[in-house]
Design an enzyme around this catalytic site. Structure first.
Site, PDB file in Angstrom:
ATOM      1  N   GLU A 160      -8.403   7.307  10.121  1.00 32.71           N
ATOM      2  CA  GLU A 160     -10.051   6.211  10.428  1.00 32.71           C
ATOM      3  C   GLU A 160     -11.050   6.079   9.236  1.00 32.71           C
ATOM      4  OE1 GLU A 160     -12.716   5.300  14.265  1.00 32.71           O
ATOM      5  OE2 GLU A 160     -12.194   7.156  14.168  1.00 32.71           O
ATOM      6  N   ARG A 178       0.398  -1.216  -0.397  1.00 31.81           N
ATOM      7  CA  ARG A 178       0.499  -0.005  -0.043  1.00 31.81           C
ATOM      8  C   ARG A 178       0.957   1.620   0.409  1.00 31.81           C
ATOM      9  NH1 ARG A 178      -5.528   0.054   0.621  1.00 31.81           N
ATOM     10  NH2 ARG A 178      -5.662  -2.242   1.685  1.00 31.81           N
ATOM     11  N   HIS A 232     -19.515   8.729   0.442  1.00 29.65           N
ATOM     12  CA  HIS A 232     -19.467   7.405   0.973  1.00 29.65           C
ATOM     13  C   HIS A 232     -21.032   7.320   0.756  1.00 29.65           C
ATOM     14  CE1 HIS A 232     -18.880   3.516   3.310  1.00 29.65           C
ATOM     15  NE2 HIS A 232     -20.337   3.778   3.869  1.00 29.65           N
TER      16      HIS A 232
HETATM   17  C1  GAR Z   1     -20.753   5.621  -5.656  1.00 29.06           C
HETATM   18  O1  GAR Z   1     -21.178   5.186  -5.070  1.00 29.06           O
HETATM   19  C2  GAR Z   1     -19.474   6.135  -4.250  1.00 29.06           C
HETATM   20  O2  GAR Z   1     -20.555   6.063  -3.486  1.00 29.06           O
HETATM   21  C3  GAR Z   1     -19.202   5.046  -3.525  1.00 29.06           C
HETATM   22  O3  GAR Z   1     -18.124   3.822  -5.276  1.00 29.06           O
HETATM   23  C4  GAR Z   1     -19.815   5.037  -6.554  1.00 29.06           C
HETATM   24  C5  GAR Z   1     -18.723   5.011  -7.190  1.00 29.06           C
HETATM   25  O4  GAR Z   1     -19.544   5.166  -9.147  1.00 29.06           O
HETATM   26  N1  GAR Z   1     -17.687   5.277  -3.091  1.00 29.06           N
HETATM   27  C6  GAR Z   1     -17.769   4.152  -1.906  1.00 29.06           C
HETATM   28  O5  GAR Z   1     -18.148   2.849  -1.777  1.00 29.06           O
HETATM   29  C7  GAR Z   1     -16.576   4.702  -1.738  1.00 29.06           C
HETATM   30  N2  GAR Z   1     -16.081   3.795  -0.500  1.00 29.06           N
HETATM   31  P1  GAR Z   1     -19.469   6.051  -9.614  1.00 29.06           P
HETATM   32  O6  GAR Z   1     -17.652   5.686 -10.159  1.00 29.06           O
HETATM   33  O7  GAR Z   1     -19.728   5.976 -10.579  1.00 29.06           O
HETATM   34  O8  GAR Z   1     -19.000   7.286  -8.966  1.00 29.06           O
END
Ligand code: GAR
Length: 201
Positions: free
Chosen positions: A143, A65, A109
């Site tokens: 976090e 990472r 999120h």
């Molecule tokens: C979105 O729903 C975003 O909130 C989520 O991934 C999707 C991306 O969609 N993010 C997470 O889950 C982060 N932990 P997109 O590529 O069409 O914007």
């Protein structure tokens, strides 16, 4: 003129919403680059088609990472961004990376934080039986999914919802609140005090 770098891992619909709002609403900002950790992220083509710089740092080619985040940081910093926007960037970031961008790293999120951190948030919401769900824009801190909250949108959970139907309803709201939150940042209307974000008009 603020410089924004957007990080994506996939289709990039939130990136598109931000790029489109930045251009059509004439924000005092420029989308300097869209960077992905996956070469096949379909959102890259949209950005490139608008003449926005794109770059790929392939996460699976790194053994740690730390090594990935180091090269990612170098790639981002070539653009000297005022703000880095995580838009469906599906990586857990190292504390050093998060610290480097403290106060200028936003994430969206797909839940009403602090509920349902991590993955499969729509499944988590259905399993918990909540009647409202939503999305949260927040500053990123070490976090996971716990940084200061800038904006939230609430959607109803319907009795016949599936993960897909709920995800779609939430995503529509993500496309509303994420551009709004980024605009507040580039217009210097956001103040963070401790864990609390205050928005000035
Ligand atoms: C979105 O729903 C975003 O909130 C989520 O991934 C999707 C991306 O969609 N993010 C997470 O889950 C982060 N932990 P997109 O590529 O069409 O914007």
């Amino acid at each position: 003129m603020k410089k924004i770098v957007i990080l994506i891992s996939g289709r990039g619909s939130n990136m598109r919403a931000i790029v489109d709002a930045c251009m059509s609403q004439k924000w005092p900002a420029q989308i300097a680059a869209v960077i992905s950790n996956k070469a096949d992220a379909s959102g890259l083509a949209y950005a490139a088609g608008l003449g926005i710089d794109t770059a790929v740092v392939v996460s699976k080619e790194f053994s740690s990472r730390e090594a990935f985040d180091c090269v990612l940081q170098q790639t981002i910093d070539e653009y000297s961004p005022d703000l880095v926007v995580l838009a469906g960037f599906m990586r857990i970031l190292t504390p050093a990376f998060v610290e480097h961008y403290a106060g200028r790293l936003l994430n969206i999120h797909p839940s009403l934080l602090p509920s349902f951190t991590g993955l499969a948030t729509h499944r988590q919401a259905l399993d918990a039986g909540v009647k409202v769900h939503g999305a949260t824009v927040h500053f990123v801190t070490a976090e996971l999914d716990h940084g200061p909250i800038v904006a939230q949108a609430v959607v109803p959970v319907k009795a016949d919802d599936t993960e897909d139907s709920l995800a779609l309803r939430v995503l529509e709201q993500e496309h509303v609140i994420y551009p709004q939150a980024v605009r507040l940042f580039v217009e210097d209307k956001i103040n963070i005090t401790g864990h609390i974000v205050k928005v000035s008009e």
